[in-house]
Design a protein around this motif. Structure first.
Motif, PDB file in Angstrom:
ATOM      1  N   UNK A   1       0.875  -1.180   0.000  1.00  0.00           N
ATOM      2  CA  UNK A   1       0.000   0.000   0.000  1.00  0.00           C
ATOM      3  C   UNK A   1       0.904   1.219   0.000  1.00  0.00           C
ATOM      4  N   UNK A   2       0.645   2.132  -0.904  1.00  0.00           N
ATOM      5  CA  UNK A   2       1.443   3.348  -1.050  1.00  0.00           C
ATOM      6  C   UNK A   2       2.940   3.063  -1.056  1.00  0.00           C
ATOM      7  N   UNK A   3       3.305   2.021  -1.789  1.00  0.00           N
ATOM      8  CA  UNK A   3       4.715   1.722  -2.019  1.00  0.00           C
ATOM      9  C   UNK A   3       5.425   0.956  -0.917  1.00  0.00           C
ATOM     10  N   UNK A   4       4.692   0.602   0.150  1.00  0.00           N
ATOM     11  CA  UNK A   4       5.326  -0.129   1.252  1.00  0.00           C
ATOM     12  C   UNK A   4       4.613  -1.452   1.510  1.00  0.00           C
ATOM     13  N   UNK A   5       5.379  -2.441   1.989  1.00  0.00           N
ATOM     14  CA  UNK A   5       4.746  -3.693   2.397  1.00  0.00           C
ATOM     15  C   UNK A   5       4.192  -3.486   3.802  1.00  0.00           C
ATOM     16  N   UNK A   6       2.870  -3.561   3.908  1.00  0.00           N
ATOM     17  CA  UNK A   6       2.234  -3.283   5.199  1.00  0.00           C
ATOM     18  C   UNK A   6       1.834  -4.557   5.930  1.00  0.00           C
ATOM     19  N   UNK A   7       1.840  -5.685   5.234  1.00  0.00           N
ATOM     20  CA  UNK A   7       1.493  -6.957   5.881  1.00  0.00           C
ATOM     21  C   UNK A   7       2.011  -8.101   5.032  1.00  0.00           C
ATOM     22  N   UNK A   8       2.288  -9.226   5.689  1.00  0.00           N
ATOM     23  CA  UNK A   8       2.808 -10.378   4.977  1.00  0.00           C
ATOM     24  C   UNK A   8       2.434 -11.638   5.742  1.00  0.00           C
ATOM     25  N   UNK A   9       2.114 -12.700   5.033  1.00  0.00           N
ATOM     26  CA  UNK A   9       1.801 -13.950   5.722  1.00  0.00           C
ATOM     27  C   UNK A   9       1.007 -14.891   4.855  1.00  0.00           C
ATOM     28  N   UNK A  10       0.413 -15.908   5.485  1.00  0.00           N
ATOM     29  CA  UNK A  10      -0.440 -16.853   4.763  1.00  0.00           C
ATOM     30  C   UNK A  10      -1.742 -16.128   4.413  1.00  0.00           C
ATOM     31  N   UNK A  11      -2.518 -16.677   3.476  1.00  0.00           N
ATOM     32  CA  UNK A  11      -3.803 -16.048   3.154  1.00  0.00           C
ATOM     33  C   UNK A  11      -4.658 -15.803   4.404  1.00  0.00           C
ATOM     34  N   UNK A  12      -4.703 -16.761   5.317  1.00  0.00           N
ATOM     35  CA  UNK A  12      -5.519 -16.580   6.525  1.00  0.00           C
ATOM     36  C   UNK A  12      -5.012 -15.440   7.396  1.00  0.00           C
ATOM     37  N   UNK A  13      -3.685 -15.375   7.534  1.00  0.00           N
ATOM     38  CA  UNK A  13      -3.104 -14.297   8.350  1.00  0.00           C
ATOM     39  C   UNK A  13      -3.401 -12.924   7.746  1.00  0.00           C
ATOM     40  N   UNK A  14      -3.258 -12.856   6.434  1.00  0.00           N
ATOM     41  CA  UNK A  14      -3.467 -11.572   5.758  1.00  0.00           C
ATOM     42  C   UNK A  14      -4.940 -11.157   5.816  1.00  0.00           C
TER      43      UNK A  14
END
Ligand code: ADP
Ligand code: MG
Length: 257
Positions: A228-241
């Motif tokens: 979002x807006x050029x930064x990674x704001x979250x990462x993980x498995x589909x459930x985590x995200x």
């Protein structure tokens, strides 16, 4: 299982990309493991296509590096990165509109052996029957056998994207990058494409999928990075995200869809 057991095929290391005053990518660190499907999602304008263009050599990052299979590919030309084993499907299909579906898929196979397309074309003449058979195999894979002789320019948008996928598969890439592979497709074509990507996944091909539509990636991805807006704001498995409130906020906060 510890992550050190996994082979990292693509490593984006501290990449920044500025367009004048706009920071399109900031602090991007990403590791894509062998055999996995890694999705990068985010609202329109988040920087997804920019990130993919940096990975394939179409854009030089302002700073940082991209490492493919242990080799720094930043600064290499797009065709060199392609020859090294990275195939990609762009947001706008890149096909030869005046050639048939079959010839479109055969072309990269002639070219793949060692670069210079024309020289190689002659060198590979004796292999034409073999390449033709291989092309027919991948055309069947993407469900386009009935369109074998159709001019690519006359295909529907969904079929053009499927054709491009066959053109990638015949290269036997080590890494396949897809920029919104279902963009502009009907629901039916989207489902067919998801099925096809699942099939490719079972063969163990490493993939990075850029997507705007969250639903497409939740059924395919092993890991998701949210931009979002050029930064990674979250990462993980589909459930985590899915459960991450920051992700909902990023999507709801975006003005476009
Ligand atoms: P996404 O693919 O996530 O929709 P993009 O990577 O296309 O987003 O764009 C990210 C931001 O960078 C947008 O604000 C876009 O306008 C800007 N941008 C992309 N390419 C260029 C460019 N070549 N020159 C200037 N700005 C660009
Ligand atoms: Mg984009």
């Amino acid at each position: 299982m510890s992550t050190s057991d996994h082979n990292i095929v693509l490593h984006v290391a501290d990449v920044h990309m500025r367009f004048g005053g706009l920071h399109a990518l900031a602090d991007i660190d990403l590791e894509v493991e062998e055999g996995k499907t890694h999705a990068i999602i985010g609202p329109n304008g988040a920087g997804k296509s920019t990130l993919l263009n940096v990975c394939v050599g179409r854009l030089a990052p302002t700073s940082g590096a991209v490492v493919f299979d242990g080799q720094i590919i930043t600064g290499m030309k797009p065709h060199e990165i392609n020859q090294a084993g990275v195939a990609r499907v762009f947001q706008t299909p890149e096909i030869f509109p005046d050639l048939s579906v079959l010839d479109n898929v055969m072309a990269p196979a002639f070219a793949r052996r060692d670069g210079a397309f024309k020289l190689n074309f002659l060198g590979n003449m004796h292999r034409e029957a073999e390449i033709r058979e291989e092309a027919e195999h991948f055309i069947n894979d993407v469900g386009m056998t009935a369109e074998l002789d159709t001019h690519a320019g006359a295909l529907s948008r969904g079929d053009k994207r499927r054709l491009e996928l066959a053109m990638c598969l015949i290269q036997h890439p080590r890494l396949l990058l897809l920029d919104e592979p279902t963009a502009g497709m009907s629901r039916h074509d989207t489902n067919t494409t998801i099925e096809l990507l699942r099939k490719i996944k079972e063969r163990g091909m490493t993939k990075v999928i850029i997507e705007h539509d969250m639903h497409v990636v939740f059924s395919l991805a092993d890991k998701i990075s949210v931009l979002a807006q050029g930064r990674i704001i979250a990462e993980g498995t589909p459930d985590e995200v899915r459960a991450n409130p920051k992700v909902k906020e990023a999507y709801l906060g975006s003005t476009q869809e």
